[in-house]
Design an enzyme around this catalytic site. Structure first.
Site, short mmCIF file in Angstrom:
data_model
loop_
_atom_site.label_atom_id
_atom_site.label_comp_id
_atom_site.label_asym_id
_atom_site.label_seq_id
_atom_site.Cartn_x
_atom_site.Cartn_y
_atom_site.Cartn_z
N SER A 147 0.97 -1.24 -0.10
CA SER A 147 -0.02 -0.04 0.18
C SER A 147 0.91 1.33 0.03
CB SER A 147 -0.91 -0.13 1.36
OG SER A 147 -1.98 0.76 1.02
N ASP A 223 -10.35 -5.61 -2.99
CA ASP A 223 -9.76 -4.36 -2.16
C ASP A 223 -10.53 -3.18 -1.97
OD1 ASP A 223 -8.07 -2.27 -1.28
OD2 ASP A 223 -6.12 -3.56 -1.61
N HIS A 256 -7.59 -5.99 0.99
CA HIS A 256 -6.30 -5.28 1.42
C HIS A 256 -5.51 -5.67 2.60
CE1 HIS A 256 -4.09 -1.23 0.37
NE2 HIS A 256 -3.93 -1.21 1.48
#
Length: 277
Positions: A147, A223, A256
């Site tokens: 991320s 996600d 995620h």
């Protein structure tokens, strides 16, 4: 450097360490895993950069990297995501900015410029500390992250292609200068002139001529940040135009979380190990 803790795992040593950082003007903490092959000589080192609201501990606790790192003979270093401490400016009610959200850049705006210098910390100060205190071969380095940390890994590799033999990412923020959860942080750290933001934006660095031979990116299709924050298709477009070999794998049904990261951790470690051999 102070030893916070050490624990044996898969024949190696998982440690947590702290030190006074001149670059970030505060004490910094990092994790380092040294596999058992260290007794035979220096090992390649793989840097893992974590995401928003994380510390050094998230991947250490949930990333499931030690078993295979021990088999492959990879040292893994996991820095913190930002400076911390009572004197470090922060926005405690904003998880997308301040402590836990350093974005791996060097801030230029007050009051953040003194402490938020994570780019220099990751590329200069911490590598020097690791080289001086751990059995690693600094001629064999690779970098990956998740991320915000995927953004950091990609930009750092693009700006230092001679240093890293490989770079991969889990769900990276492809274009942070325009993403809703990172654009406000960029403005606070770097000022209102978005031309200065290009130095920390993967797609724009590629557009401006920065190059790295290849990237591996895994992205979950479930996600929640995919459409507004991550946008891997922008990275795909930039790499195609620049002739960068991008392996972008859209993983069906994954989100995620570290459940996603730990699922594909082994594949990333093997991919890096092949290039660090």
């Amino acid at each position: 450097m102070k030893v916070v803790s050490t624990s044996k795992s898969h024949g190696g040593i998982q440690g947590v360490y702290s030190h006074a950082s001149e670059v970030c003007a505060c004490d910094m903490t990092f994790a380092a895993f040294v596999p058992p092959q260290a007794k035979d000589g220096p090992l390649p080192v793989l840097w893992y950069l974590s995401g928003l609201a994380c510390t050094h501990a998230n991947v250490m606790d949930k990333g499931e990297y030690r078993r295979l790192a021990s088999e492959l003979g990879l040292a893994i270093v996991c820095p913190d995501t930002s400076p911390r401490g009572a004197d470090v400016p922060d926005e405690k009610d904003n998880w997308q900015f301040g402590c836990g959200a350093g974005f791996y850049l060097d801030a230029t705006q007050e009051p953040y410029a003194k402490n938020y210098r994570m780019y220099s910390y990751i590329t200069e100060e911490l590598p020097a500390l690791i080289a001086a205190n751990f059995p690693v071969d600094m001629a064999r380095q690779a970098i990956f992250g998740h991320s915000m940390g995927g953004h950091g890994a990609l930009t750092i590799a693009l700006k230092n292609p001679q240093r890293y033999r490989s770079c991969s990412a889990f769900a990276p923020i492809a274009q942070p200068s325009t993403a809703g959860w990172s654009r406000p942080a960029f403005e606070k750290y770097l000022g209102p002139n978005d031309k200065s933001w290009r130095a920390y934006d993967t797609t724009l660095l590629i557009e401006d001529g920065k190059h790295f031979p290849e990237f591996l990116v895994d992205q979950g299709t479930a996600d929640g940040f995919l459409e507004d924050g991550l946008r891997p298709w922008l990275l795909d477009e930039a790499c195609k135009k620049a002739g960068i070999d991008l392996t972008l794998r859209m993983q069906e049904g994954y989100d995620h979380s570290y459940n996603f990261i730990s699922t594909f951790m082994d594949e990333h470690l093997k991919w890096h190990a092949a290039r660090l051999a």
